[in-house]
Design an enzyme around this catalytic site. Structure first.
Site, PDB file in Angstrom:
ATOM      1  NE  ARG A 108      68.738  -9.761  10.768  1.00 11.06           N
ATOM      2  CZ  ARG A 108      69.087  -9.636   9.494  1.00 11.06           C
ATOM      3  NH1 ARG A 108      70.307  -9.263   9.188  1.00 11.06           N
ATOM      4  NH2 ARG A 108      68.219  -9.856   8.530  1.00 11.06           N
TER       5      ARG A 108
ATOM      6  CE  LYS B 242      58.487  -5.618  15.049  1.00 12.19           C
ATOM      7  NZ  LYS B 242      59.686  -5.949  14.295  1.00 12.19           N
ATOM      8  CG  ASP B 243      59.447  -5.091  10.050  1.00 11.21           C
ATOM      9  OD1 ASP B 243      60.255  -4.683  10.901  1.00 11.21           O
ATOM     10  OD2 ASP B 243      58.991  -6.253  10.044  1.00 11.21           O
TER      11      ASP B 243
ATOM     12  NE  ARG C 236      62.290  -0.198  19.308  1.00 13.00           N
ATOM     13  CZ  ARG C 236      61.871  -1.121  20.182  1.00 13.00           C
ATOM     14  NH1 ARG C 236      61.734  -0.822  21.454  1.00 13.00           N
ATOM     15  NH2 ARG C 236      61.605  -2.353  19.787  1.00 13.00           N
ATOM     16  NE  ARG C 237      62.740  -5.142  20.602  1.00 10.65           N
ATOM     17  CZ  ARG C 237      62.307  -5.964  19.656  1.00 10.65           C
ATOM     18  NH1 ARG C 237      63.175  -6.729  19.001  1.00 10.65           N
ATOM     19  NH2 ARG C 237      61.029  -6.032  19.348  1.00 10.65           N
TER      20      ARG C 237
ATOM     21  CB  CYS D 194      62.688   0.669   9.910  1.00 14.57           C
ATOM     22  SG  CYS D 194      61.241   1.102   8.934  1.00 14.57           S
TER      23      CYS D 194
ATOM     24  NE  ARG E 113      64.792 -12.826  15.466  1.00 16.15           N
ATOM     25  CZ  ARG E 113      64.196 -11.670  15.277  1.00 16.15           C
ATOM     26  NH1 ARG E 113      63.805 -10.954  16.321  1.00 16.15           N
ATOM     27  NH2 ARG E 113      63.986 -11.209  14.065  1.00 16.15           N
TER      28      ARG E 113
END
Length: 319
Positions: free
Chosen positions: A146, A80-81, A128-129, A238, A152
């Site tokens: 981040r 995905k990156d 996106r989220r 991305c 996190r």
């Protein structure tokens, strides 16, 4: 081959899990390897939302330079990156069998998204989220979160957020267990292109390229390729509020996609189903459908929209 294969990887616990996983796959081919840890721009700059520091290639550029210079033999990425267009001379040698591609809701206090209090703070690195959270609940306050997964979760435990959203694949690979963690269904949140899969990037002229390609998972490569083709054709990347997910249902392929403004007030969401042998046409048709509904204009608007939808909490955003 007499010398060890050098695997380039980021240094987080998740990245190293992924690199070691690939190391095991190489061993099954009779190839010995070692891991070289590389710190990327995306790892170094933690006080700015990803989209603000140039989305494409944030977690891959330094590794790609080392590939081109011959300092490493292959780079392991969360697919995905990986930007849809690779530098000249580099190729995706293979795509791994995909793990769970969905997103995961995690909280110490609240059992699900609906149970969150009004104006709850939800940590996420992803536009996106954030966009899809706002579609479901306009009152939620998505904040840019981040740092590595462990950091996190520390911030969640410290009370900086009521919940965080992470990729299920990372949660499962690291064996994370919180009081409340819920997989978000595809109807609730469409994943990022390639989410859950690993991509191995190499020089196109590398002598063991064919051996590495033997690790390719055809079904995963097909679905992730469809997603990357969709993003490329739509002109996304991305780090834009764009989700797309393809999956095989027998001999058919289902594609779900969404694009929208960061505040969730305007979005396009579609689901199509077709035979796998005509996947290319299915993607073209879906792209046309999105463009006819104004997807290009929405993506252009997101570049101008106030990014407070994922504003950074600077006081504690350190690794």
């Amino acid at each position: 081959m007499g010398t060890k294969i050098v695997i380039g990887s980021r240094g987080s616990a998740l990245a190293l899990w992924q690199a070691r996983h690939v190391q095991g796959l190489l061993k099954s081919l009779g190839l010995e390897s070692e891991i070289r840890v590389v710190k990327t721009k995306g790892d170094k700059i933690l006080d700015v939302p990803l989209a603000k520091i140039g989305g494409k290639g944030l977690f891959t550029k330094e590794l790609e330079i080392l590939l081109l210079e011959g300092e490493i033999d292959l780079a392991v990425h969360s697919l995905k990156d990986v930007p849809v267009d690779l530098p000249e001379g580099l190729v995706l040698a293979c795509v791994s069998a995909r793990a769970n591609p969905q997103d995961c809701f995690l909280s110490y206090k609240y059992p699900n998204l609906q149970a969150l209090p009004k104006n709850a703070r939800v940590g996420t690195t992803s536009l996106r989220r954030a966009m899809q959270l706002k579609i479901q609940r306009a009152d939620l306050d998505p904040l840019s979160l981040r740092g590595n997964v462990q950091r996190r979760l520390e911030r969640l435990q410290e009370g900086d957020f009521e919940a965080v959203i992470l990729a299920c694949a990372g949660v499962e690979r690291l064996g994370i267990e919180l009081p409340y963690q819920v997989r978000l269904g595809l109807e609730e949140m469409i994943p990022s292109m390639g989410q859950g899969a690993l991509g191995i990037e190499m020089r196109a002229d590398h002598p063991i390229l064919d051996q590495i390609f033997s690790l390719n998972d055809p079904d995963s490569a097909l679905c992730c390729g469809i997603e990357r083709d969709f993003v490329r054709a739509l002109g996304g990347g991305c780090q834009v509020p764009l989700g797309v997910h393809a999956r095989l249902l027998g001999e058919q392929i289902e594609i779900r996609a969404i694009v929208g403004l960061l505040d969730g007030k305007s979005f396009i969401k579609e689901r199509v189903l077709g035979v796998r042998d005509r996947a290319e046409v299915l993607v073209q048709n879906l792209v046309s459908c999105f463009k006819q509904q104004g997807a290009s204009e929405i993506l252009a608007q997101t570049m101008l929209q106030d990014t407070s939808a994922t504003k950074v909490d600077r006081k504690r955003n350190t690794e």
